[in-house]
Design a protein around this motif. Structure first.
Motif, mmCIF file in Angstrom:
data_model
loop_
_atom_site.group_PDB
_atom_site.id
_atom_site.type_symbol
_atom_site.label_atom_id
_atom_site.label_comp_id
_atom_site.label_asym_id
_atom_site.label_seq_id
_atom_site.Cartn_x
_atom_site.Cartn_y
_atom_site.Cartn_z
ATOM 1 N N GLU A 105 -2.185 -7.538 -4.272
ATOM 2 C CA GLU A 105 -2.944 -6.303 -4.049
ATOM 3 C C GLU A 105 -2.000 -5.108 -4.021
ATOM 4 N N ARG A 111 -0.879 4.233 -0.719
ATOM 5 C CA ARG A 111 -1.973 5.216 -0.773
ATOM 6 C C ARG A 111 -1.617 6.464 0.026
ATOM 7 N N SER A 125 0.831 -1.201 0.000
ATOM 8 C CA SER A 125 0.000 0.000 0.000
ATOM 9 C C SER A 125 0.864 1.249 0.000
ATOM 10 N N TYR A 156 -5.658 -0.382 -7.053
ATOM 11 C CA TYR A 156 -6.288 0.905 -6.753
ATOM 12 C C TYR A 156 -5.500 2.017 -7.445
ATOM 13 N N ASP A 206 -2.080 -0.844 -3.853
ATOM 14 C CA ASP A 206 -2.882 0.358 -3.627
ATOM 15 C C ASP A 206 -2.044 1.606 -3.914
#
Length: 504
Positions: A152, A132, A130, A178, A154
């Protein structure tokens, strides 16, 4: 350089003394049994170097750490690291080279402005990353090529305006991506063929305005597509072509002036659609044509929506959940608008402009949840059925807006008299009068029969005697005769032949 050398010296000392001399900072919580260390909101500006080197989980959220330095290399058993909400500006190359067992790395909400394809070297087992809420602007070529098991990624809430066509090279197992809340002006279509396993894509809150044909080419396994807040004004007819596995589509908070019926009709497997907060004013007949597997429809916050035509959902017979909420101009639904939805289980009509609801609105037997709260309802006898329906189905709390005497009172608690359903109403009076008249007439008939019972009995006897006499006469006339005994007047008469005058 001197600082880095000092850190290496400290690391060496800790390594020599081993875990028996591991030190847990006062602002941290250390569990040597579970091998977990949590320093959340510990007011730390560097990564502690005296922790148990065998720790597997390290949480350093909400601190003031500015860089990932050599101290990190000491914890080679880590499987989970959370450095979110710190002051990280940059990450030196190969900072995670010793974390060969790391599975999750959270670097979200820092101040990272750039990363390279060497930043994550060594993280061969990483599955979740991540970034983000940082300041990333550009994703260069082969940026994540050292993360073969990543599932995954992000990258939301950054400033990304360019993505190299090979930026996602090597991410053959990526399932969730994302890219929302960035500064992309076009959908990064050239990147998608490298993401053959992608199942979930979030690209909303960008500035696309238009979706071109084949915008998601190569994403044949995509199941969830979120385009919320993407600024869409227009969607090309074949924008969604190739999304054969799509189950969930989010088109909320765009600027669509009408529902893109033709564009989404090819999504025959679509099960969930959210399309609120757009500019369309009507849902016409067959507006969701082709979506035969649609199970959930959410239209929330469509400020211009005024009308839902009867038959709008005629092809969507599998809908189980229907949400029409916070549509401030929606005040009327035709009788039977949702009556042909045999599988409807949850109906949410919350916070619209309805003043009443027809009883024939839906097929009620299968309905399990009903929410019509926060509507300016005019409570009258017309809504007595709704009160009963709310009670039976444990429905939402519904307050009256009108008349003034019932304002803010719960519909479920009102009596029929308070709703104006008193027994002296015109319809009730007419029914009662009719029933009373019938009872009186029947009673008079009984009295007359009782009073003149002798005459009725005598008349009945005369009728039975006459009927028997007629029966005896019939039997006498029906005697059987032989041919010789048949009287002449019974024998059939021969027809007399007329002789013409010429034969005489």
């Amino acid at each position: 350089m001197e600082r880095r050398n000092c850190i290496w010296c400290l690391v060496t000392l800790v390594w020599v003394y081993g875990t028996t001399n591991a030190f847990c900072p006062t602002s941290c919580s250390c569990d040597d049994d579970l091998l977990v260390v949590s320093c959340v909101e510990g007011n730390l500006d560097v990564i502690p170097i005296t922790l148990n080197p065998s720790i597997q989980r390290l949480a350093l959220k909400y601190n003031k750490v500015k860089t990932v330095d050599a101290a990190f290399t000491f914890y080679g058993e880590l499987q989970y690291v959370d450095l979110s909400y710190n002051h990280l500006v940059s990450i030196p190359m190969r900072s995670f080279e010793s974390q060969k067992k790391l599975v999750e790395l959270h670097l979200n909400h820092n101040k990272i402005s750039a990363i390279t394809n060497k930043t994550f070297d060594g993280l061969r087992k990483l599955t979740v990353l991540s970034l983000r809420g940082n300041f990333l602007e550009d994703l260069p070529d082969k940026l994540f090529s050292s993360l073969p098991l990543l599932e995954e990624l992000d990258l939301g809430q950054n400033r990304i305006n360019r993505i190299d066509s090979t930026a996602f090279s090597g991410l053959i197992g990526l399932r969730v991506l994302y890219l929302d809340d960035n500064q992309l002006r076009v959908v990064p279509t050239p990147c998608f063929p490298l993401l053959a396993s992608l199942a979930e894509l979030h690209v909303g809150l960008n500035a696309f305005t238009v979706l071109a044909d084949d915008a998601f080419k190569g994403l044949n396994r995509l199941s969830i597509l979120n385009l919320s807040g993407a600024g869409l004004l227009n969607i090309s007819d074949n924008a969604f072509r190739g999304l054969v596995a799509l189950r969930n589509l989010v088109l909320t908070d765009n600027r669509l002036s009408k529902v893109p019926t033709k564009q989404i009709s090819i999504l025959s497997r679509l099960e969930e659609l959210a399309i609120g907060q757009n500019d369309f004013s009507v849902l016409p007949v067959d507006v969701f044509k082709g979506l035969i597997n649609l199970r959930k429809l959410d239209i929330t916050g469509a400020s211009s929506l005024e009308k839902v035509e009867k038959g709008a959902l005629s092809e969507n017979l599998n809908i189980e959940t229907l949400i029409l909420s916070s549509n401030k101009k929606l005040s009327y639904l035709e009788d039977g608008t949702f009556a042909k939805l045999p599988n409807l289980r949850h109906l949410i009509l919350r916070d619209n402009a309805f003043t009443t609801f027809p009883e024939s609105l839906v097929a009620w037997p299968e309905l399990r949840k009903l929410d019509v709260s926060e509507n300016p309802l005019e409570c009258s006898c017309k809504l007595d059925w709704l009160k009963e329906a709310l009670i039976r189905r444990n429905g939402s709390q519904v307050l009256c807006a009108q008349p003034a005497a019932l304002k803010d009172k719960s519909l479920k608690n009102l009596t029929p008299e308070e709703l104006g359903c008193a027994s002296n109403g015109p319809w009730t009076t007419a029914v009662i009068a009719g029933i009373s008249g019938a009872v009186v007439a029947f009673g008079l008939l009984i009295v007359l029969i009782y009073r003149y019972r002798r005459r009725f009995r005598d008349a009945f006897k005369d009728y039975k005697w006459n009927k028997r006499a007629m029966a005896r006469k019939e039997q006498e006339y029906q005697k059987t005769f032989t041919d010789d005994e048949v009287p002449n007047y019974i024998l059939p008469q021969q027809t007399l032949r007329t002789i013409p005058v010429t034969e005489l």
